[in-house]
Scaffold this motif. Structure first.
Motif, mmCIF file in Angstrom:
data_model
loop_
_atom_site.group_PDB
_atom_site.id
_atom_site.type_symbol
_atom_site.label_atom_id
_atom_site.label_comp_id
_atom_site.label_asym_id
_atom_site.label_seq_id
_atom_site.Cartn_x
_atom_site.Cartn_y
_atom_site.Cartn_z
ATOM 1 N N ASN A 71 0.877 -1.170 0.082
ATOM 2 C CA ASN A 71 -0.060 -0.271 0.069
ATOM 3 C C ASN A 71 0.940 1.266 0.088
ATOM 4 O O ASN A 71 0.444 2.137 -0.630
ATOM 5 C CB ASN A 71 -0.915 0.004 1.119
ATOM 6 C CG ASN A 71 -1.969 -1.034 1.112
ATOM 7 O OD1 ASN A 71 -2.350 -1.535 -0.013
ATOM 8 N ND2 ASN A 71 -2.539 -1.365 2.286
ATOM 9 N N THR A 72 1.936 1.184 0.903
ATOM 10 C CA THR A 72 2.826 2.431 0.677
ATOM 11 C C THR A 72 3.465 2.769 -0.311
ATOM 12 O O THR A 72 3.368 4.018 -0.790
ATOM 13 C CB THR A 72 3.727 2.084 2.033
ATOM 14 O OG1 THR A 72 3.268 1.663 3.320
ATOM 15 C CG2 THR A 72 4.546 3.520 2.338
ATOM 16 N N ILE A 73 4.136 1.747 -1.076
ATOM 17 C CA ILE A 73 4.626 1.953 -2.252
ATOM 18 C C ILE A 73 3.752 2.391 -3.317
ATOM 19 O O ILE A 73 4.014 3.445 -4.323
ATOM 20 C CB ILE A 73 5.534 0.659 -2.621
ATOM 21 C CG1 ILE A 73 6.551 0.418 -1.898
ATOM 22 C CG2 ILE A 73 6.224 0.971 -4.048
ATOM 23 C CD1 ILE A 73 7.553 -0.751 -1.986
ATOM 24 N N LEU A 74 2.509 1.879 -3.203
ATOM 25 C CA LEU A 74 1.510 2.194 -4.399
ATOM 26 C C LEU A 74 1.288 3.607 -4.258
ATOM 27 O O LEU A 74 0.919 4.416 -5.072
ATOM 28 C CB LEU A 74 0.273 1.245 -4.403
ATOM 29 C CG LEU A 74 -0.715 1.387 -5.441
ATOM 30 C CD1 LEU A 74 -0.208 1.049 -6.806
ATOM 31 C CD2 LEU A 74 -1.914 0.622 -5.158
ATOM 32 N N GLY A 79 0.364 8.787 -5.276
ATOM 33 C CA GLY A 79 0.009 10.228 -4.325
ATOM 34 C C GLY A 79 1.292 11.080 -4.276
ATOM 35 O O GLY A 79 0.885 12.144 -4.015
ATOM 36 N N SER A 80 2.553 10.637 -4.165
ATOM 37 C CA SER A 80 3.524 11.512 -3.798
ATOM 38 C C SER A 80 4.416 11.915 -5.503
ATOM 39 O O SER A 80 4.536 12.944 -5.554
ATOM 40 C CB SER A 80 4.458 10.828 -3.068
ATOM 41 O OG SER A 80 4.055 10.565 -1.958
ATOM 42 N N PRO A 146 -22.248 5.517 -12.121
ATOM 43 C CA PRO A 146 -22.527 4.827 -10.920
ATOM 44 C C PRO A 146 -21.966 4.966 -9.690
ATOM 45 O O PRO A 146 -20.681 5.849 -9.761
ATOM 46 C CB PRO A 146 -22.295 3.233 -11.003
ATOM 47 C CG PRO A 146 -21.138 3.358 -12.168
ATOM 48 C CD PRO A 146 -21.540 4.528 -13.171
ATOM 49 N N GLU A 147 -22.505 4.907 -8.407
ATOM 50 C CA GLU A 147 -21.909 5.249 -7.121
ATOM 51 C C GLU A 147 -20.435 4.475 -7.209
ATOM 52 O O GLU A 147 -20.535 3.411 -7.281
ATOM 53 C CB GLU A 147 -23.050 4.747 -6.148
ATOM 54 C CG GLU A 147 -22.406 5.160 -4.604
ATOM 55 C CD GLU A 147 -23.380 4.624 -3.777
ATOM 56 O OE1 GLU A 147 -24.480 5.169 -3.649
ATOM 57 O OE2 GLU A 147 -23.062 3.618 -2.976
ATOM 58 N N ILE A 148 -19.559 5.088 -6.601
ATOM 59 C CA ILE A 148 -18.267 4.616 -6.374
ATOM 60 C C ILE A 148 -17.925 4.699 -5.020
ATOM 61 O O ILE A 148 -18.366 5.604 -4.128
ATOM 62 C CB ILE A 148 -17.057 5.724 -6.874
ATOM 63 C CG1 ILE A 148 -17.324 5.644 -8.288
ATOM 64 C CG2 ILE A 148 -15.819 5.223 -6.567
ATOM 65 C CD1 ILE A 148 -16.287 6.640 -9.408
ATOM 66 N N HIS A 149 -17.494 3.436 -4.485
ATOM 67 C CA HIS A 149 -17.170 3.193 -3.017
ATOM 68 C C HIS A 149 -15.866 3.668 -2.772
ATOM 69 O O HIS A 149 -15.010 3.124 -2.478
ATOM 70 C CB HIS A 149 -17.397 1.780 -2.775
ATOM 71 C CG HIS A 149 -18.840 1.019 -3.220
ATOM 72 N ND1 HIS A 149 -19.748 1.119 -2.403
ATOM 73 C CD2 HIS A 149 -19.140 0.458 -4.240
ATOM 74 C CE1 HIS A 149 -20.880 0.863 -3.030
ATOM 75 N NE2 HIS A 149 -20.132 0.222 -4.222
ATOM 76 N N TRP A 150 -15.940 4.827 -2.553
ATOM 77 C CA TRP A 150 -14.724 5.794 -2.214
ATOM 78 C C TRP A 150 -13.996 5.140 -0.742
ATOM 79 O O TRP A 150 -12.804 5.136 -0.843
ATOM 80 C CB TRP A 150 -14.900 7.083 -2.054
ATOM 81 C CG TRP A 150 -15.180 7.768 -3.494
ATOM 82 C CD1 TRP A 150 -16.172 8.341 -3.852
ATOM 83 C CD2 TRP A 150 -14.451 8.049 -4.496
ATOM 84 N NE1 TRP A 150 -16.314 8.706 -5.033
ATOM 85 C CE2 TRP A 150 -15.064 8.860 -5.675
ATOM 86 C CE3 TRP A 150 -12.800 7.804 -4.953
ATOM 87 C CZ2 TRP A 150 -14.841 9.078 -6.675
ATOM 88 C CZ3 TRP A 150 -12.359 8.099 -5.801
ATOM 89 C CH2 TRP A 150 -13.129 8.746 -6.725
ATOM 90 N N LEU A 151 -14.820 5.008 0.061
ATOM 91 C CA LEU A 151 -14.134 4.883 1.498
ATOM 92 C C LEU A 151 -14.558 3.332 2.060
ATOM 93 O O LEU A 151 -14.261 3.100 3.114
ATOM 94 C CB LEU A 151 -14.907 5.676 2.317
ATOM 95 C CG LEU A 151 -14.572 7.202 2.171
ATOM 96 C CD1 LEU A 151 -15.147 8.123 3.056
ATOM 97 C CD2 LEU A 151 -13.245 7.518 1.947
ATOM 98 N N SER A 152 -15.434 2.605 1.363
ATOM 99 C CA SER A 152 -15.509 1.054 1.719
ATOM 100 C C SER A 152 -15.259 -0.012 0.674
ATOM 101 O O SER A 152 -15.822 -0.999 0.472
ATOM 102 C CB SER A 152 -17.093 1.079 1.601
ATOM 103 O OG SER A 152 -17.687 1.282 0.408
ATOM 104 N N SER A 153 -13.878 0.442 -0.115
ATOM 105 C CA SER A 153 -13.305 -0.499 -1.091
ATOM 106 C C SER A 153 -11.986 -0.151 -0.742
ATOM 107 O O SER A 153 -11.445 0.988 -0.883
ATOM 108 C CB SER A 153 -13.917 -0.526 -2.457
ATOM 109 O OG SER A 153 -13.541 0.805 -2.923
ATOM 110 N N LYS A 158 -7.538 4.056 -1.449
ATOM 111 C CA LYS A 158 -6.069 4.412 -2.010
ATOM 112 C C LYS A 158 -6.399 5.596 -2.975
ATOM 113 O O LYS A 158 -5.423 6.630 -2.946
ATOM 114 C CB LYS A 158 -5.528 3.213 -2.774
ATOM 115 C CG LYS A 158 -5.362 2.099 -1.907
ATOM 116 C CD LYS A 158 -4.292 1.014 -2.678
ATOM 117 C CE LYS A 158 -4.106 -0.169 -1.894
ATOM 118 N NZ LYS A 158 -5.009 -1.011 -1.476
ATOM 119 N N ALA A 159 -7.589 5.508 -3.831
ATOM 120 C CA ALA A 159 -7.735 6.635 -4.743
ATOM 121 C C ALA A 159 -7.932 7.931 -3.953
ATOM 122 O O ALA A 159 -7.326 9.001 -4.325
ATOM 123 C CB ALA A 159 -8.761 6.391 -5.682
ATOM 124 N N THR A 160 -8.781 7.794 -2.809
ATOM 125 C CA THR A 160 -8.885 9.027 -1.959
ATOM 126 C C THR A 160 -7.904 9.664 -1.526
ATOM 127 O O THR A 160 -7.532 10.913 -1.404
ATOM 128 C CB THR A 160 -10.060 8.908 -0.838
ATOM 129 O OG1 THR A 160 -11.153 7.819 -1.680
ATOM 130 C CG2 THR A 160 -10.596 10.088 -0.230
#
Length: 304
Positions: A71-74, A79-80, A146-153, A158-160
């Motif tokens: 997760n950190t490297i992705l 993100g960075s 369609p609805e995107i599950h930003w905080l429940s997937s 990661k996208a958020t």
């Protein structure tokens, strides 16, 4: 008996407090964490020497560490590092003479960087809320998506986090690159223009090579901060209780380190994570230096 010359010693008394505090709060914890990483140590139990067991378990039977590194490297790349693809062109644009209100723009760009990470993350969590968030509302009503599950997937988290990081730091790196650009003599561009070089060629042959030290510095800061990411995923995913949210999508290495140390009280294991994290950061920085050196023509000249 030789008398002590207090006049000569006076400057040392003035600077001594800094070195004493630095030794107590900087150097001692650093070396103590090395020792601690070889022990099984909890606040309530006795210390027990376990050798490299704390390190070996992360490569054999602890799935959370590998997940946190992934997760950190992705997030480091999305993100960075992505920030620089926007920051450098923005800095080049701001550096043009025809741009009016440059100081106002610089202030606007820099505001996200000085905003509290807690406040920013809470606001973004409201914007990206799946049921009542403004982002999903716009996507559904304006674009019919369609609805995107930003905080429940896991991908949504990661996208958020990536969007928050880009929003917060693009302005900072824009200002950093702008400072580097203003140190490049304008005569170089005028000479290149007289020789028939177009704008793209000028930036490729003058701007980028002369800006390499600044680019390396900026990427190094991004690497260090990105690999120590904690605040945004910690707040966004419900702190320690949810371990990074769905499928540990927001679990970063620092998040896991803090969870082990300050939630579970496993300070030996947390210290081992800290040192593994240090070597990951060191590895990335060395690779970054080698890549930058490949494009730095001044090094080739020095060797000749």
């Amino acid at each position: 008996m030789k008398k002590i010359n207090f006049t000569k010693l006076t400057p040392y008394f003035y600077v001594a407090p800094f070195f004493i505090l630095f030794a107590v709060f900087g150097i001692f914890p650093l070396f103590y964490s090395i020792v601690l990483s070889f022990f099984k140590w909890t606040p309530s139990g006795p210390e027990k020497f376990v050798g490299f067991a704390n390190y070996i378990r992360y490569f054999t039977k602890d799935p959370y560490f590998g997940r946190s590194v992934y997760n950190t490297i992705l997030l480091l790349f999305t993100g960075s590092y992505v920030q620089h693809l926007f920051a450098l062109p923005l800095a080049i644009m701001l550096n043009q003479k025809f741009v009016k209100g440059r100081d106002v723009l610089k202030t606007i760009y820099f505001i996200p960087n000085i905003t509290s990470a807690v406040v920013v993350t809470i606001i973004f969590s409201m914007l990206f809320d799946e049921k009542f968030g403004f982002v999903n509302y716009i996507m559904e009503t304006w674009f019919g998506l369609p609805e995107i599950h930003w905080l429940s997937s896991s991908p949504g988290i990661k996208a958020t986090v990536s969007i928050i990081l880009n929003w917060k730091y693009i302005g900072f790196y824009t200002i950093l690159y702008l400072a580097g650009l203003q140190a490049i003599p304008s005569e170089l561009y005028e000479s290149a223009h007289m020789d028939g070089a177009n704008v793209w060629q000028q930036h490729l042959k003058i701007t980028i090579p002369l800006l390499l030290p600044v680019i390396f510095f900026a990427l190094s800061i991004s690497t260090i901060n990105g690999l120590q990411l904690f605040d945004e995923p910690f707040i966004l995913t419900g702190q320690y209780s949810r371990m990074g949210g769905v499928d540990n999508g927001g679990l970063t290495t620092t998040f896991y380190l803090m969870f082990l140390g300050f939630r579970l009280g496993r300070f030996g294991r947390a210290s081992a994570v800290a040192w593994l994290q240090f070597f990951i950061i060191l590895g990335f920085t060395v690779v970054l230096r080698l890549i930058i050196n490949k494009f730095d023509y001044t090094i080739e000249k020095k060797e000749k």
